[in-house]
Every structure is written in C-alpha cells, then in structure tokens.
Motif scaffolding. Structure first.
Motif, PDB file in Angstrom:
ATOM      1  N   ALA A 141      -2.023 -11.194 -44.468  1.00 52.95           N
ATOM      2  CA  ALA A 141      -0.920 -11.569 -43.056  1.00 52.95           C
ATOM      3  C   ALA A 141       0.048 -12.289 -43.574  1.00 52.95           C
ATOM      4  N   LEU A 142      -0.167 -13.172 -44.315  1.00 54.74           N
ATOM      5  CA  LEU A 142       1.063 -14.154 -44.808  1.00 54.74           C
ATOM      6  C   LEU A 142       1.893 -13.443 -45.792  1.00 54.74           C
ATOM      7  N   ALA A 143       1.627 -12.467 -46.705  1.00 54.54           N
ATOM      8  CA  ALA A 143       2.286 -11.655 -47.607  1.00 54.54           C
ATOM      9  C   ALA A 143       3.266 -10.627 -46.826  1.00 54.54           C
ATOM     10  N   MET A 144       2.633 -10.140 -45.737  1.00 55.01           N
ATOM     11  CA  MET A 144       3.449  -9.145 -44.679  1.00 55.01           C
ATOM     12  C   MET A 144       4.385 -10.153 -43.809  1.00 55.01           C
ATOM     13  N   ARG A 145       3.982 -11.300 -43.470  1.00 55.01           N
ATOM     14  CA  ARG A 145       4.942 -12.106 -42.950  1.00 55.01           C
ATOM     15  C   ARG A 145       6.093 -12.455 -43.527  1.00 55.01           C
ATOM     16  N   ILE A 146       5.815 -12.849 -44.756  1.00 50.41           N
ATOM     17  CA  ILE A 146       6.938 -13.387 -45.866  1.00 50.41           C
ATOM     18  C   ILE A 146       8.018 -11.982 -45.917  1.00 50.41           C
ATOM     19  N   VAL A 147       7.381 -11.129 -46.256  1.00 49.47           N
ATOM     20  CA  VAL A 147       8.193  -9.680 -46.717  1.00 49.47           C
ATOM     21  C   VAL A 147       9.022  -9.324 -45.513  1.00 49.47           C
TER      22      VAL A 147
END
Length: 102
Positions: A81-87
């Motif tokens: 979830a965090l990786a997708m939010r940053i990307v």
C-alpha cells in the motif's frame, strides 16, 4: 545505531504535519514531506525515519521519482500500500510538471 524518536515524543513544532501547517510545505525537508505522505511509521521507526530510509535507498528525490513498486518493496518497512501510494504521488507530480511545461 541511531536512537528511535517517535513522532509523539517530538515537540509539536517539530512534527512534520504541524511544521507543514506552520511554515508551509516548501520549507520542509524532503524526509518531512515524504513523512507526511507516509502518514505513520512502523514499530521502532517513525514516519520521518522511514522516509529518510526510503530516500537513502532511492538516492534521494530524483531516484524516488523513478522508483517502481518492486524497488520500494525491497526497503524494510515499505509494504504494498505504501509503495503504491508513493509511486502514485510521484506520477501525479510528474503529470503536473509535464502539463505546466506544455
């Protein structure tokens, strides 16, 4: 090893969200801006510490802007979830910059 400081233990004036409100987003350090996006840290690692870790592993904001989900997932403390939010945030920024030029 650096001693962990939870956001709740910081003075209110030093907390990323409060600093954003008081001095504006442009005056925040890169790690503070990313910490606001992250929202919260993980056990033993505040959002600022996690943000700094991410920036180190991606070689700063330029590397972060080019990182993909898989690269971010390789960083301790970064889940899907965090990786997708940053990307997604980086892509939104890229689109805004592109539209401003054109």
């Amino acid at each position: 090893m650096k001693e962990h400081t939870a956001i709740a233990q910081m003075s209110i004036a030093d907390r990323p969200r409060e600093r954003l409100l008081s001095v504006g987003v442009r005056r925040l350090k890169d790690a503070e801006v990313l910490a606001v996006i992250i929202g919260s840290g993980i056990p033993g690692c505040s959002s600022i510490e996690l943000a700094a870790r991410i920036l180190r592993r991606t070689s700063g904001t330029a590397g972060l802007a080019e990182a993909n989900v898989e690269q971010l997932l390789a960083i301790d403390g970064v889940g899907p979830a965090l990786a997708m939010r940053i990307v997604a945030g980086c892509e939104l920024s890229r689109r805004a910059a592109h539209r401003a030029k054109g």
